[in-house]
Design a protein around this motif. Structure first.
Motif, PDB file in Angstrom:
ATOM      1  N   GLU A  77       1.147  -1.153   0.133  1.00  0.00           N
ATOM      2  CA  GLU A  77       0.227  -0.538   0.249  1.00  0.00           C
ATOM      3  C   GLU A  77       0.235   1.180  -0.117  1.00  0.00           C
ATOM      4  N   SER A  78       2.156   0.921  -0.397  1.00  0.00           N
ATOM      5  CA  SER A  78       3.540   2.501  -0.701  1.00  0.00           C
ATOM      6  C   SER A  78       4.432   2.446  -1.879  1.00  0.00           C
ATOM      7  N   ASP A  79       3.174   1.868  -2.466  1.00  0.00           N
ATOM      8  CA  ASP A  79       4.372   2.269  -3.783  1.00  0.00           C
ATOM      9  C   ASP A  79       4.811   3.945  -4.025  1.00  0.00           C
ATOM     10  N   HIS A  80       5.660   3.897  -4.841  1.00  0.00           N
ATOM     11  CA  HIS A  80       5.992   5.459  -5.363  1.00  0.00           C
ATOM     12  C   HIS A  80       6.888   5.264  -6.228  1.00  0.00           C
ATOM     13  N   THR A  81       5.811   6.874  -7.320  1.00  0.00           N
ATOM     14  CA  THR A  81       6.161   6.749  -8.283  1.00  0.00           C
ATOM     15  C   THR A  81       7.001   7.965  -8.302  1.00  0.00           C
ATOM     16  N   ASN A  82       8.257   8.639  -8.684  1.00  0.00           N
ATOM     17  CA  ASN A  82       9.427  10.104  -8.702  1.00  0.00           C
ATOM     18  C   ASN A  82       9.032  10.264  -7.080  1.00  0.00           C
ATOM     19  N   ASN A  83       9.281   9.570  -6.460  1.00  0.00           N
ATOM     20  CA  ASN A  83       9.318   9.603  -4.962  1.00  0.00           C
ATOM     21  C   ASN A  83       8.216  10.571  -4.395  1.00  0.00           C
ATOM     22  N   ILE A  84       7.001   9.885  -5.163  1.00  0.00           N
ATOM     23  CA  ILE A  84       6.091  10.156  -4.459  1.00  0.00           C
ATOM     24  C   ILE A  84       4.772   9.045  -4.179  1.00  0.00           C
ATOM     25  N   ARG A  85       3.769   8.784  -3.083  1.00  0.00           N
ATOM     26  CA  ARG A  85       3.028   7.471  -2.506  1.00  0.00           C
ATOM     27  C   ARG A  85       2.032   7.576  -3.179  1.00  0.00           C
ATOM     28  N   ASP A  86       2.161   6.778  -4.139  1.00  0.00           N
ATOM     29  CA  ASP A  86       0.561   6.384  -4.933  1.00  0.00           C
ATOM     30  C   ASP A  86      -0.477   6.399  -4.097  1.00  0.00           C
ATOM     31  N   TRP A  87      -1.385   7.169  -5.000  1.00  0.00           N
ATOM     32  CA  TRP A  87      -2.832   6.699  -4.074  1.00  0.00           C
ATOM     33  C   TRP A  87      -3.412   4.974  -4.661  1.00  0.00           C
ATOM     34  N   ALA A  88      -2.931   3.879  -4.096  1.00  0.00           N
ATOM     35  CA  ALA A  88      -3.549   2.654  -4.029  1.00  0.00           C
ATOM     36  C   ALA A  88      -3.087   1.644  -3.575  1.00  0.00           C
ATOM     37  N   GLU A  89      -3.287   0.852  -3.565  1.00  0.00           N
ATOM     38  CA  GLU A  89      -3.010  -1.003  -3.037  1.00  0.00           C
ATOM     39  C   GLU A  89      -2.363  -1.713  -4.176  1.00  0.00           C
ATOM     40  N   VAL A  90      -1.561  -2.502  -4.439  1.00  0.00           N
ATOM     41  CA  VAL A  90      -1.734  -3.610  -5.111  1.00  0.00           C
ATOM     42  C   VAL A  90      -1.478  -4.854  -4.499  1.00  0.00           C
ATOM     43  N   PHE A  91      -1.419  -5.554  -5.839  1.00  0.00           N
ATOM     44  CA  PHE A  91      -1.540  -7.417  -4.846  1.00  0.00           C
ATOM     45  C   PHE A  91      -0.809  -7.343  -6.908  1.00  0.00           C
ATOM     46  N   ASP A  92       0.725  -8.301  -6.809  1.00  0.00           N
ATOM     47  CA  ASP A  92       1.577  -8.489  -7.959  1.00  0.00           C
ATOM     48  C   ASP A  92       1.435 -10.192  -7.650  1.00  0.00           C
ATOM     49  N   PHE A  93       1.914 -10.565  -8.599  1.00  0.00           N
ATOM     50  CA  PHE A  93       2.217 -12.180  -8.353  1.00  0.00           C
ATOM     51  C   PHE A  93       2.952 -12.120  -9.783  1.00  0.00           C
ATOM     52  N   MET A  94       3.340 -13.285  -9.901  1.00  0.00           N
ATOM     53  CA  MET A  94       3.998 -13.652 -11.054  1.00  0.00           C
ATOM     54  C   MET A  94       3.331 -14.921 -11.828  1.00  0.00           C
ATOM     55  N   LEU A  95       3.305 -15.385 -13.067  1.00  0.00           N
ATOM     56  CA  LEU A  95       2.273 -16.045 -13.637  1.00  0.00           C
ATOM     57  C   LEU A  95       3.560 -17.386 -13.829  1.00  0.00           C
ATOM     58  N   ASN A  96       4.751 -17.395 -13.218  1.00  0.00           N
ATOM     59  CA  ASN A  96       5.555 -19.090 -12.779  1.00  0.00           C
ATOM     60  C   ASN A  96       4.956 -18.927 -11.694  1.00  0.00           C
ATOM     61  N   LYS A  97       4.964 -20.427 -11.523  1.00  0.00           N
ATOM     62  CA  LYS A  97       5.092 -20.932 -10.151  1.00  0.00           C
ATOM     63  C   LYS A  97       6.362 -20.767  -8.984  1.00  0.00           C
ATOM     64  N   GLU A  98       7.484 -21.436 -10.046  1.00  0.00           N
ATOM     65  CA  GLU A  98       8.411 -20.106  -8.891  1.00  0.00           C
ATOM     66  C   GLU A  98       9.562 -19.036 -10.138  1.00  0.00           C
ATOM     67  N   LEU A  99      10.591 -18.987  -9.558  1.00  0.00           N
ATOM     68  CA  LEU A  99      11.497 -18.051 -10.582  1.00  0.00           C
ATOM     69  C   LEU A  99      12.994 -18.321 -10.006  1.00  0.00           C
ATOM     70  N   SER A 100      13.751 -18.833 -10.348  1.00  0.00           N
ATOM     71  CA  SER A 100      15.186 -18.645 -10.246  1.00  0.00           C
ATOM     72  C   SER A 100      16.382 -17.688 -10.478  1.00  0.00           C
ATOM     73  N   ILE A 101      16.397 -16.824  -9.646  1.00  0.00           N
ATOM     74  CA  ILE A 101      17.459 -15.575  -9.973  1.00  0.00           C
ATOM     75  C   ILE A 101      18.772 -15.337  -9.573  1.00  0.00           C
ATOM     76  N   PRO A 102      19.897 -14.757  -9.757  1.00  0.00           N
ATOM     77  CA  PRO A 102      20.540 -14.596  -8.660  1.00  0.00           C
ATOM     78  C   PRO A 102      20.667 -14.408  -7.727  1.00  0.00           C
ATOM     79  N   ALA A 103      21.103 -14.740  -6.402  1.00  0.00           N
ATOM     80  CA  ALA A 103      21.120 -13.894  -5.447  1.00  0.00           C
ATOM     81  C   ALA A 103      21.186 -12.616  -4.919  1.00  0.00           C
ATOM     82  N   SER A 104      22.544 -11.740  -5.419  1.00  0.00           N
ATOM     83  CA  SER A 104      22.992 -10.335  -6.046  1.00  0.00           C
ATOM     84  C   SER A 104      22.794  -9.869  -7.660  1.00  0.00           C
ATOM     85  N   LEU A 105      22.987  -9.364  -7.805  1.00  0.00           N
ATOM     86  CA  LEU A 105      23.276  -7.823  -8.910  1.00  0.00           C
ATOM     87  C   LEU A 105      24.344  -7.538  -9.112  1.00  0.00           C
TER      88      LEU A 105
END
Length: 293
Positions: A77-105
């Motif tokens: 409930e605290s997504d920000h765009t350009n350092n300003i909090r959006d007037w929104a609540e969101v729920f995100d989910f990926m379409l794969n059951k699981e996803l493996s990515i590098p543990a760091s950048l």
């Protein structure tokens, strides 16, 4: 003099300083201009899920599936765009059951981290409805990507190699009623970063696009049984700017809640994003032929 207040009436949340948009970026609800002649894709079989479930999930359930620095999927409930909090609540989910990515950048990172979705226990059918919707949206997305590939002179499966172990995801947006909609934005001005976005809504307007010629914001009229297709940054690069992503935002209102659901096509984590060679050569030859004719 004190007055009685009906406890069953849902009052809009107060305006917080973190959500207030600077005056030069604020929407103008009294002077809305609409974008005309928008091409329409009829999606009668594809219906928006009951996004009201997001508003109906109790606070305790939301906390259980809240996003955190180590978990990018779930409720926020605290997504920000350009350092300003959006007037929104969101729920995100990926379409794969699981996803493996590098543990760091770090470029030489050898460790992997496996991500999973988080789902609330209630409403009981929330996960099922989301899955059914995204299955239909994914089918449409594949069809659109094939058509786009063909339009660029590629074979229909021209993008497939970049979508192995894809990072496609969906987001449910809930934009509550706002007592002062001219002070905030449901989602601040931005460009989508992935390949393309499919957007459906509950019929309440709010999506606006920025016209390049003069910077004017134009509202899109919601059309029943249709989807908005938004080209994003990766496709702009792949196509050598034959397709261009647009700046858009979401405004809110003081009368109706707005719900939307987006499904985002995103390449696999390890894909290096650059213009596709075949498109570069084809475009160059096309320009040469025009100059010689």
């Amino acid at each position: 003099m004190p007055t009685a207040v009906d406890s069953t009436v849902m009052l809009p949340p107060p305006i917080e300083a973190s959500t207030m948009v600077p005056p030069h970026l604020r929407p103008k609800p009294d002077t809305v201009k609409y974008l005309e002649d928008v091409p329409v894709i009829d999606l009668s079989p594809l219906q928006t899920p009951n996004s009201h479930d997001l508003a109906d999930i109790v606070a305790q359930e939301k906390r259980k599936v809240a996003r955190n620095p180590n978990m990018p999927w779930g409720y926020n409930e605290s997504d920000h765009t350009n350092n300003i909090r959006d007037w929104a609540e969101v729920f995100d989910f990926m379409l794969n059951k699981e996803l493996s990515i590098p543990a760091s950048l770090e470029p030489d990172c050898q460790e992997t981290s496996t991500l999973h979705n988080q789902w609330p226990e209630n409403p009981a059918d929330f996960r099922k409805v989301c899955k059914e919707f995204t299955q239909a949206a994914s089918k449409l997305m594949c069809q659109l990507l094939e058509l786009i590939a063909l339009s660029l002179g590629l074979p229909a499966d021209g993008f497939n190699r970049y979508l192995e172990n894809h990072m496609n995801y969906s987001r449910i947006n809930y934009f509550p009623i706002c007592p002062s909609p001219e002070l905030v934005l449901g989602k601040g001005a931005h460009k989508d970063h992935a390949i393309l976005t499919l957007l459906t809504t509950n019929g309440v307007s709010g999506l606006e696009v920025k016209r390049k010629s003069d910077g004017e914001w134009l509202r899109l009229r919601p059309i029943p049984d249709s989807v908005v297709v938004i080209m994003a940054g990766v496709l702009q690069v792949w196509s050598n700017e034959e397709y261009e992503c647009i700046v858009h935002r979401v405004v809110v209102n003081s009368e109706k809640e707005r719900f939307s659901m987006v499904t985002v096509a995103s390449p696999s984590y390890h894909v290096m994003v650059k213009p596709i060679q075949r498109i570069q050569v084809g475009r160059f030859l096309h320009v040469e032929e025009r100059q010689q004719s």
